[in-house]
Design an enzyme around this catalytic site. Structure first.
Site, PDB file in Angstrom:
ATOM      1  N   CYS A 173      -9.127  -1.105   3.847  1.00 12.88           N
ATOM      2  CA  CYS A 173      -7.869  -1.447   3.196  1.00 12.88           C
ATOM      3  C   CYS A 173      -7.883  -2.943   2.888  1.00 12.88           C
ATOM      4  O   CYS A 173      -8.291  -3.750   3.735  1.00 12.88           O
ATOM      5  CB  CYS A 173      -6.690  -1.114   4.117  1.00 12.88           C
ATOM      6  SG  CYS A 173      -5.082  -1.423   3.373  1.00 12.88           S
ATOM      7  N   HIS A 218      -3.774   7.589   0.485  1.00 17.04           N
ATOM      8  CA  HIS A 218      -3.841   6.238   1.065  1.00 17.04           C
ATOM      9  C   HIS A 218      -2.752   5.347   0.458  1.00 17.04           C
ATOM     10  O   HIS A 218      -2.071   4.610   1.181  1.00 17.04           O
ATOM     11  CB  HIS A 218      -5.243   5.639   0.821  1.00 17.04           C
ATOM     12  CG  HIS A 218      -5.424   4.250   1.342  1.00 17.04           C
ATOM     13  ND1 HIS A 218      -6.271   3.935   2.379  1.00 17.04           N
ATOM     14  CD2 HIS A 218      -4.881   3.070   0.955  1.00 17.04           C
ATOM     15  CE1 HIS A 218      -6.213   2.635   2.627  1.00 17.04           C
ATOM     16  NE2 HIS A 218      -5.386   2.085   1.768  1.00 17.04           N
ATOM     17  N   GLU A 219      -2.588   5.460  -0.876  1.00 22.77           N
ATOM     18  CA  GLU A 219      -1.594   4.594  -1.552  1.00 22.77           C
ATOM     19  C   GLU A 219      -0.166   5.018  -1.227  1.00 22.77           C
ATOM     20  O   GLU A 219       0.686   4.162  -0.961  1.00 22.77           O
ATOM     21  CB  GLU A 219      -1.821   4.612  -3.070  1.00 22.77           C
ATOM     22  CG  GLU A 219      -3.199   4.142  -3.511  1.00 22.77           C
ATOM     23  CD  GLU A 219      -3.701   2.918  -2.768  1.00 22.77           C
ATOM     24  OE1 GLU A 219      -4.904   2.858  -2.481  1.00 22.77           O
ATOM     25  OE2 GLU A 219      -2.884   2.034  -2.432  1.00 22.77           O
ATOM     26  N   HIS A 249       1.028   3.733   1.998  1.00 23.92           N
ATOM     27  CA  HIS A 249       1.500   2.338   1.965  1.00 23.92           C
ATOM     28  C   HIS A 249       2.976   2.256   1.604  1.00 23.92           C
ATOM     29  O   HIS A 249       3.699   1.404   2.116  1.00 23.92           O
ATOM     30  CB  HIS A 249       0.706   1.503   0.945  1.00 23.92           C
ATOM     31  CG  HIS A 249      -0.562   0.917   1.458  1.00 23.92           C
ATOM     32  ND1 HIS A 249      -0.617   0.046   2.517  1.00 23.92           N
ATOM     33  CD2 HIS A 249      -1.836   1.060   1.024  1.00 23.92           C
ATOM     34  CE1 HIS A 249      -1.878  -0.323   2.732  1.00 23.92           C
ATOM     35  NE2 HIS A 249      -2.637   0.288   1.831  1.00 23.92           N
TER      36      HIS A 249
HETATM   37  C1  LIG Z   1     -13.231   4.490  -1.229  1.00 25.92           C
HETATM   38  C2  LIG Z   1     -13.423   3.152  -1.876  1.00 25.92           C
HETATM   39  N1  LIG Z   1     -12.674   2.108  -1.401  1.00 25.92           N
HETATM   40  C3  LIG Z   1     -12.849   0.909  -1.987  1.00 25.92           C
HETATM   41  N2  LIG Z   1     -12.143  -0.184  -1.550  1.00 25.92           N
HETATM   42  N3  LIG Z   1     -10.962   0.012  -0.843  1.00 25.92           N
HETATM   43  C4  LIG Z   1      -9.877   0.453  -1.537  1.00 25.92           C
HETATM   44  O1  LIG Z   1      -9.879   0.652  -2.723  1.00 25.92           O
HETATM   45  C5  LIG Z   1      -8.593   0.643  -0.745  1.00 25.92           C
HETATM   46  C6  LIG Z   1      -8.024   2.022  -0.968  1.00 25.92           C
HETATM   47  C7  LIG Z   1      -9.037   3.145  -0.741  1.00 25.92           C
HETATM   48  C8  LIG Z   1      -9.597   3.209   0.683  1.00 25.92           C
HETATM   49  C9  LIG Z   1      -9.927   4.674   0.891  1.00 25.92           C
HETATM   50  C10 LIG Z   1      -9.163   5.460  -0.102  1.00 25.92           C
HETATM   51  C11 LIG Z   1      -8.403   4.492  -0.965  1.00 25.92           C
HETATM   52  C12 LIG Z   1      -7.641  -0.441  -1.236  1.00 25.92           C
HETATM   53  N4  LIG Z   1      -6.347  -0.331  -0.578  1.00 25.92           N
HETATM   54  O2  LIG Z   1      -6.123  -1.032   0.534  1.00 25.92           O
HETATM   55  C13 LIG Z   1      -5.259   0.081  -1.358  1.00 25.92           C
HETATM   56  O3  LIG Z   1      -4.166   0.424  -0.576  1.00 25.92           O
HETATM   57  C14 LIG Z   1     -13.749   0.751  -3.043  1.00 25.92           C
HETATM   58  F1  LIG Z   1     -13.891  -0.428  -3.635  1.00 25.92           F
HETATM   59  C15 LIG Z   1     -14.475   1.862  -3.479  1.00 25.92           C
HETATM   60  N5  LIG Z   1     -15.360   1.796  -4.525  1.00 25.92           N
HETATM   61  C16 LIG Z   1     -15.919   2.989  -5.151  1.00 25.92           C
HETATM   62  C17 LIG Z   1     -15.872   2.851  -6.672  1.00 25.92           C
HETATM   63  N6  LIG Z   1     -16.556   1.612  -7.101  1.00 25.92           N
HETATM   64  C18 LIG Z   1     -16.497   1.507  -8.554  1.00 25.92           C
HETATM   65  C19 LIG Z   1     -17.202   0.233  -8.990  1.00 25.92           C
HETATM   66  O4  LIG Z   1     -16.588  -0.901  -8.350  1.00 25.92           O
HETATM   67  C20 LIG Z   1     -16.650  -0.824  -6.911  1.00 25.92           C
HETATM   68  C21 LIG Z   1     -15.928   0.431  -6.447  1.00 25.92           C
HETATM   69  C22 LIG Z   1     -16.023   0.577  -4.923  1.00 25.92           C
HETATM   70  N7  LIG Z   1     -14.299   3.068  -2.884  1.00 25.92           N
HETATM   71 NI    NI Z   2      -4.739   0.078   1.557  1.00 24.74          NI
END
Ligand SMILES: Cc1nc(NNC(=O)[C@H](CC2CCCC2)CN(O)CO)c(F)c(N2CCN3CCOC[C@@H]3C2)n1
Ligand code: NI
Length: 184
Positions: free
Chosen positions: A111, A154-155, A158
């Site tokens: 997160c 997850h969102e 929040h």
């Molecule tokens: C799974 C994942 N979690 C990443 N980060 N965490 C987040 O998004 C948090 C939200 C996610 C955590 C688990 C479910 C929702 C942010 N949160 O706290 C919001 O509440 C990523 F960055 C990621 N990816 C995969 C796709 N990729 C495309 C190219 O660019 C990089 C990117 C990396 N996959």
């Molecule tokens: Ni988060």
């Protein structure tokens, strides 16, 4: 442009509040916030921009994470080939149906508001139905499963004051129902 310095971190009470519903039409400030939140996700998924501005990559971002306790979240979810499978601003989202069958990301979750890693399966529902309003206030329904379903849970968490590690079994973090879908 939203930067990491704008992201509220765990410990700030705003992350544990139930956010307020948004009214339509969105005021100028909230409409711009929606754009800026989606802009953060787009920037964070671009290796050059992310590197330049030291952005942690994100596929979702909720308004409380930038200090605004309103029911609005942005999601930008690509598949493993990099094709966008879900891009939306979720306003006043409600999960109206959820499968009994559980699901969890194989890698666990992180997160942007939680600086430390918290290992373990974050147990969620494999399939969900979401009723929400888009940025224009139009009522929409989303039926999701697996990865996009996990991101939206997850969102929406929040917006109700929950964080991902609330769903990890403290004593047996990698225990999970044998029927669970483990999402790669
Ligand atoms: C799974 C994942 N979690 C990443 N980060 N965490 C987040 O998004 C948090 C939200 C996610 C955590 C688990 C479910 C929702 C942010 N949160 O706290 C919001 O509440 C990523 F960055 C990621 N990816 C995969 C796709 N990729 C495309 C190219 O660019 C990089 C990117 C990396 N996959
Ligand atoms: Ni988060």
């Amino acid at each position: 442009m939203i930067l990491m310095k704008d992201i509220v971190r765990d410990g700030d009470p705003v992350l544990r509040k139930v956010a307020a519903p948004v009214a339509f039409p969105l005021n100028k400030e909230d409409h711009q916030l929606a754009k800026d939140m989606m802009g953060y996700l787009i920037n964070s998924q671009d290796p050059e921009i992310a590197q330049k501005h030291q952005l942690r990559a994100g596929v979702g971002l909720a308004a409380p994470q930038v200090g605004r306790s309103i029911k609005m979240a942005a999601v930008l979810v690509p598949d493993n080939d990099g094709n966008i499978v879900l891009q939306e601003i979720l306003c006043n989202p409600v999960i109206t149906r959820e499968s009994v069958r559980p699901a969890a990301l194989a890698e666990g979750e992180g997160c942007l508001s939680v600086d430390e890693d918290v290992p373990g399966y974050v147990v969620r529902h494999d399939r969900i139905t979401i009723r929400y309003q888009d940025i224009n206030g139009d009522k929409k329904i989303l039926r999701l499963k697996d990865y996009p379903a996990i991101v939206c849970q997850h969102e929406i968490d929040h917006l109700n004051g929950h964080l991902f590690y609330d769903h990890i079994d403290k004593k047996h973090p990698f225990n999970i129902d044998p029927d669970a879908v483990i999402v790669k």
